[in-house]
Write a protein that holds these residues in place. Structure first.
Motif, PDB file in Angstrom:
ATOM      1  N   LYS A   1      47.041 -32.791 -25.903  1.00 16.76           N
ATOM      2  CA  LYS A   1      45.622 -33.155 -26.056  1.00 16.76           C
ATOM      3  C   LYS A   1      44.999 -33.608 -24.742  1.00 16.76           C
ATOM      4  CE  LYS A   1      43.647 -34.459 -30.362  1.00 16.76           C
ATOM      5  NZ  LYS A   1      44.343 -34.674 -31.618  1.00 16.76           N
ATOM      6  N   GLU A   2      45.751 -34.431 -23.992  1.00 20.62           N
ATOM      7  CA  GLU A   2      45.211 -34.941 -22.733  1.00 20.62           C
ATOM      8  C   GLU A   2      45.004 -33.817 -21.717  1.00 20.62           C
ATOM      9  OE1 GLU A   2      47.212 -39.054 -21.812  1.00 20.62           O
ATOM     10  OE2 GLU A   2      48.400 -37.922 -23.264  1.00 20.62           O
TER      11      GLU A   2
ATOM     12  N   ASN B   1      41.553 -32.276 -21.480  1.00 30.16           N
ATOM     13  CA  ASN B   1      40.545 -32.971 -20.682  1.00 30.16           C
ATOM     14  C   ASN B   1      40.829 -32.868 -19.181  1.00 30.16           C
ATOM     15  OD1 ASN B   1      39.070 -33.904 -22.809  1.00 30.16           O
ATOM     16  ND2 ASN B   1      39.549 -36.063 -22.503  1.00 30.16           N
TER      17      ASN B   1
HETATM   18  C1  LIG Z   1      38.964 -36.721 -23.532  1.00 29.24           C
HETATM   19  O1  LIG Z   1      37.791 -37.162 -22.868  1.00 29.24           O
HETATM   20  C2  LIG Z   1      36.834 -37.772 -23.753  1.00 29.24           C
HETATM   21  C3  LIG Z   1      35.582 -38.059 -22.961  1.00 29.24           C
HETATM   22  O2  LIG Z   1      35.869 -38.687 -21.742  1.00 29.24           O
HETATM   23  C4  LIG Z   1      37.479 -39.029 -24.360  1.00 29.24           C
HETATM   24  O3  LIG Z   1      36.558 -39.627 -25.268  1.00 29.24           O
HETATM   25  C5  LIG Z   1      38.747 -38.640 -25.101  1.00 29.24           C
HETATM   26  O4  LIG Z   1      39.406 -39.807 -25.571  1.00 29.24           O
HETATM   27  C6  LIG Z   1      39.688 -37.884 -24.191  1.00 29.24           C
HETATM   28  N1  LIG Z   1      40.813 -37.396 -24.973  1.00 29.24           N
HETATM   29  C7  LIG Z   1      42.079 -37.618 -24.634  1.00 29.24           C
HETATM   30  C8  LIG Z   1      43.106 -37.074 -25.551  1.00 29.24           C
HETATM   31  O5  LIG Z   1      42.409 -38.211 -23.625  1.00 29.24           O
END
Ligand SMILES: *[C@@H]1O[C@H](CO)[C@@H](O)[C@H](O)[C@H]1NC(C)=O
Ligand SMILES: *[C@@H]1O[C@H](CO)[C@@H](O)[C@H](O)[C@H]1NC(C)=O
Length: 354
Positions: free
Chosen positions: A71-72, A75
């Motif tokens: 998941k990370e 981003n």
């Molecule tokens: C991905 O980025 C969004 C916006 O910055 C954040 O809200 C979310 O928690 C992030 N997801 C992960 C899995 O880090």
């Protein structure tokens, strides 16, 4: 001699594995393990999430930067461990002309296209075509005509495989069934041989088997010149500390080396990285003409795995590749794959510790 046998053992192994198959399209984590040497990968971006290796005393560390969960990686903006394409590195002004037709790409770094666009091959789900924990994993992806602006379908296959007990092979293949297209795939690992959470790499040693570089303008687009490294901070022909001349550069290393050619039948020796503290050593061979050396200049407070926070110079990327912006630079080796042709990119890493 060693180079030839590496190459052939590589091809033979791939052939054997072609018969084993188990398909999946869900995003998952997949392990490769042989003794103390193990990797975790995800089919999101055909990404390497971790590489665990022993140091000279047998202590295990993860030597690549990354995140804990797939998941990370969704981003991720720095391409940790990813397989990048359809065209790695930069394409100037997000456009090129091929067979008289102008192709407009998705620009994702100012006016330029970086690593295949906003949703390149590092931002798609790959199919797990075949996986065997103690030997290999093969990912496939079918890119469609017009994806990020590129012409024609492209079917891509990437295999990560053990070669013996301490070598890792990466084989990237692609075919363009209906239209000619540029192809330049690259594996974007961020290596820190002391451990992903050990601080900067400035006291680790590097040797690059390239006597010239392709200098860039202020937007990191090659000028088209090919310039010898001798007497410049880019000279890594003899092994030395990465940090020894880095302050002579405005922002660290981010440049394509022209790898020296020995025998065209052999893989080219690309780089040798050594950490005097852990004793770990990584050698890299390839069949590609170029190597991007990037000293993680743009990493700022990236929250990584195991609670690590990564900063500037936390790792090096050593991306074997075709030369950046080749599609707009006629004096660089062509990256055009025509229908009926096959793109093949081989990387072989050898890891030791002493
Ligand atoms: C991905 O980025 C969004 C916006 O910055 C954040 O809200 C979310 O928690 C992030 N997801 C992960 C899995 O880090
Ligand atoms: C190109 O890809 C599309 C799917 O995106 C598929 O329907 C078509 O059959 C493919 N064409 C060729 C020649 O492979």
């Amino acid at each position: 001699m060693a180079k030839v046998s590496l190459f052939w053992s590589f091809l033979t192994l791939t052939f054997l594995f072609a018969s084993i198959s188990e398909c999946s399209d869900e995003i998952g984590i997949y392990e490769l393990k042989r003794g103390d040497f193990s990797l975790k990968l995800t089919n999101w971006g055909a990404t390497v999430m971790s590489v665990i290796l022993p140091d000279r005393n047998g202590k295990l560390d993860d030597v690549v930067l990354g995140f804990d969960t797939p998941k990370e990686y969704m981003n991720d903006t720095v391409y940790f461990g990813a397989l990048v394409g359809r065209v790695a590195n930069r394409i100037a002004n997000a456009e090129f002309t091929l067979d008289g037709k102008v192709y407009k790409l998705v620009a994702n770094e100012g006016k330029n296209t970086l690593h295949g666009g906003l949703m390149g091959f590092s931002d798609v789900v790959w199919t797990v075509e075949s996986h065997k924990v103690d030997s290999h994993i093969t990912f496939t992806y079918n890119s469609y005509d017009g994806e990020q602006g590129f012409p024609g379908n492209l079917s891509v296959m990437v295999t990560y495989m053990f070669l013996g007990t301490n070598k890792l092979g990466i084989k990237m293949e692609a075919k363009a069934p209906n239209k000619a297209t540029p192809v330049n795939l690259a594996h974007h690992g961020y290596w820190n041989l002391r451990g992903h959470n050990s601080g900067d790499i400035l006291s680790q040693k590097l040797q690059i088997f390239g006597s010239s570089v392709t200098p860039v303008d202020k937007n990191l687009i090659p000028t088209g010149k090919i310039v010898p490294v001798k007497g410049t901070p880019y000279d890594f022909l003899a092994s030395h500390e990465i940090g020894s001349l880095i302050n002579e550069l405005p922002d660290g290393y981010d440049i394509n080396y022209v790898l020296d050619k020995s025998n065209p039948a052999h893989l080219r020796r690309a780089a040798l990285m050594q950490d005097p503290v852990s004793g770990r050593k990584m050698e890299l061979w390839t069949n590609q003409p170029g190597l991007q050396f990037y000293s993680s200049n743009m990493l700022h407070n990236v929250k990584g795995k195991d609670g690590a926070v990564y900063h500037k110079f936390a790792a090096v990327a050593l991306e074997t590749q075709g030369f950046p912006n080749s599609v707009n630079q006629p004096n660089f080796p062509s990256q055009i794959i025509n229908p009926g042709e096959k793109y093949l990119h081989v990387m072989v890493y050898r890891f030791t510790a002493d």
